[in-house]
Design an enzyme around this catalytic site. Structure first.
Site, short mmCIF file in Angstrom:
data_model
loop_
_atom_site.label_atom_id
_atom_site.label_comp_id
_atom_site.label_asym_id
_atom_site.label_seq_id
_atom_site.Cartn_x
_atom_site.Cartn_y
_atom_site.Cartn_z
N GLU A 40 0.85 -1.19 0.00
CA GLU A 40 0.00 0.00 0.00
C GLU A 40 0.89 1.24 0.00
O GLU A 40 2.03 1.21 0.47
CB GLU A 40 -0.89 -0.02 1.24
N LYS A 114 -9.74 1.38 -2.60
CA LYS A 114 -9.97 0.85 -1.25
C LYS A 114 -11.37 1.19 -0.76
O LYS A 114 -11.77 2.36 -0.75
CB LYS A 114 -8.90 1.44 -0.32
N CYS A 155 -5.20 -3.35 2.66
CA CYS A 155 -4.98 -3.09 4.09
C CYS A 155 -6.23 -3.25 4.96
O CYS A 155 -6.63 -4.38 5.25
CB CYS A 155 -4.37 -1.70 4.26
#
Length: 275
Positions: A40, A114, A155
């Protein structure tokens, strides 16, 4: 399928970060990797909002994206850029935390924004409000490649198992979880969550991570490291510790079918009423 994982400790200068990232990716390709994964926020990390505003660009102008697309093309191999902060002019003014899967011809084969924003209070001195700067994505993404069917995530998504179940039920065999986990939550939850997602889905889980002390001012930022690969039975087959570097690992995709045959949980969903 041989993959490469890069573990990085990026700072606030994208060009300087590339001087570390590109040689690691090239080393993985030289070792035979067919797909190389970065963490990330591969481009930069800063806790200074003004500095971020001065650095961040559109996809078309992002130097990290351009360099890694060229690297994929020159090597005729796949690259997963874990994520980059890019402007999203079609949105509400916030940025996108966007993952890119780059094909061997240098083209962008898949994008994923995300979905789950890291808005948490880890302790009295460590808080994050990702949604202040980033707009959440709206769509889960898989990519069918000649190597494997790949599911994308980033994440904090790791804490939402329904996303990974959806990716697996859509055909994903390999789940990518590029991350910049905090040291506190990393020590407590990182390995457990990665193993759980692998067990639940019968997928390989591949998690390239940021590691180390990135900045001190105006606010400290450190990450947990321990880039990891977990097989479909939930066994850790790679843990990179905390050092910056690159390594390769072979994935036998036959293990996906074997795990799902032994425990066919993906076929056993049943409707139920809420409590």
């Amino acid at each position: 399928m041989k993959i490469g994982l890069t573990q990085l400790c990026v700072g606030a200068d994208p060009q300087e970060n590339l001087e570390t990232t590109l040689p690691l990716v090239e080393n993985a390709f030289a070792a035979g990797a067919q797909l190389v994964c970065t963490p990330e926020v591969t481009g930069f990390i800063t806790t200074d909002a003004n500095r971020q505003a001065a650095i961040v660009t559109s996809e078309a102008a992002d130097v990290t994206l351009a360099a890694l697309r060229d690297c994929a093309l020159q090597n005729k191999r796949w690259i997963s850029i874990g994520s980059l902060a890019v402007t999203a002019p079609e949105g509400d003014g916030r940025l996108a935390n966007r993952s890119f899967l780059i094909a061997p011809d240098g083209q962008i084969a898949a994008r994923y924004d995300k979905i789950h924003m890291f808005d948490v209070t880890v302790s009295e001195t460590e808080t994050y409000r990702e949604s202040r700067r980033y707009a959440p994505g709206q769509r889960a993404v898989t990519a069918q490649t000649p190597l494997a069917h790949i599911g994308l995530s980033i994440c904090y998504d790791l804490r939402f198992p329904h996303l990974y179940r959806a990716l697996a039920k859509a055909g994903a065999e390999v789940l990518l979880v590029p991350s910049a986990f905090s040291p506190v939550t990393g020590r407590a939850h990182w390995e457990t969550l990665l193993r759980a997602r692998a067990i639940e889905t019968g997928c390989f889980v591949v998690a390239a991570a940021q590691s180390g002390q990135h900045v001190q001012h105006p606010k400290p930022r450190a990450t947990h490291g321990h880039s990891m690969v977990v097989n479909p039975w939930g066994e850790v087959i790679l843990d990179m510790g905390t050092a910056v570097g690159v390594t390769t690992v072979d994935l036998d995709l036959a293990e996906v079918a074997q795990a799902r045959q032994r425990i066919a949980a993906l076929d056993h969903d049943r409707p139920f009423e809420g409590p």
